[in-house]
Design an enzyme around this catalytic site. Structure first.
Site, short mmCIF file in Angstrom:
data_model
loop_
_atom_site.label_atom_id
_atom_site.label_comp_id
_atom_site.label_asym_id
_atom_site.label_seq_id
_atom_site.Cartn_x
_atom_site.Cartn_y
_atom_site.Cartn_z
N CYS A 187 0.87 -1.17 0.00
CA CYS A 187 0.00 0.00 0.00
C CYS A 187 0.91 1.23 0.00
O CYS A 187 2.04 1.15 -0.49
CB CYS A 187 -0.95 -0.02 1.20
SG CYS A 187 -0.11 0.09 2.80
N LYS A 188 0.47 2.32 0.55
CA LYS A 188 1.31 3.53 0.56
C LYS A 188 2.42 3.44 1.59
O LYS A 188 3.56 3.80 1.32
CB LYS A 188 0.45 4.78 0.80
CG LYS A 188 1.22 6.06 0.70
CD LYS A 188 0.33 7.27 0.78
CE LYS A 188 1.14 8.55 0.62
NZ LYS A 188 0.27 9.74 0.64
#
Length: 103
Positions: free
Chosen positions: A66-67
């Site tokens: 993800c981020k």
């Protein structure tokens, strides 16, 4: 689930030609770029995430990001709870990724 740093993630991924990369970020985040060949399963849309995950081969190795590493860790736990054998979380996520990207 195994938490892997950037180098470990790349090394483990390189060993498995049948591995699957999953990006669990939102559409907006994906527009900023993503790791090549990643499948998009937005964990913020629980229904679509579960539908997509349930269509995958639970025996393969899944490299999830993800981020920053939080949502992907959550995704790995969810995937393991429904029968996935091997999930690998990218610590630091895409925001610290220094490998190849696609925009």
């Amino acid at each position: 689930m195994k938490d892997l740093n950037q180098q470990q993630w790349r090394e483990e991924l390189a060993k498995d030609t049948d591995a699957v990369i999953i990006d669990v970020r939102t559409e907006f985040e994906i527009a900023e770029g993503y790791i090549p060949n990643a499948i998009h399963l937005d964990i913020m849309n629980a229904g679509l995430f579960m539908d997509g995950a349930n269509k995958l081969d639970k025996e393969k190795n899944y490299f999830v990001y993800c981020k920053a590493g939080g949502r992907s860790a959550q995704a790995c736990m969810i995937m393991e709870s429904i029968g996935f054998k091997n999930t690998y979380n990218l610590m630091g996520g895409f925001s610290q990724w220094d490998g190849e990207t696609t925009i």
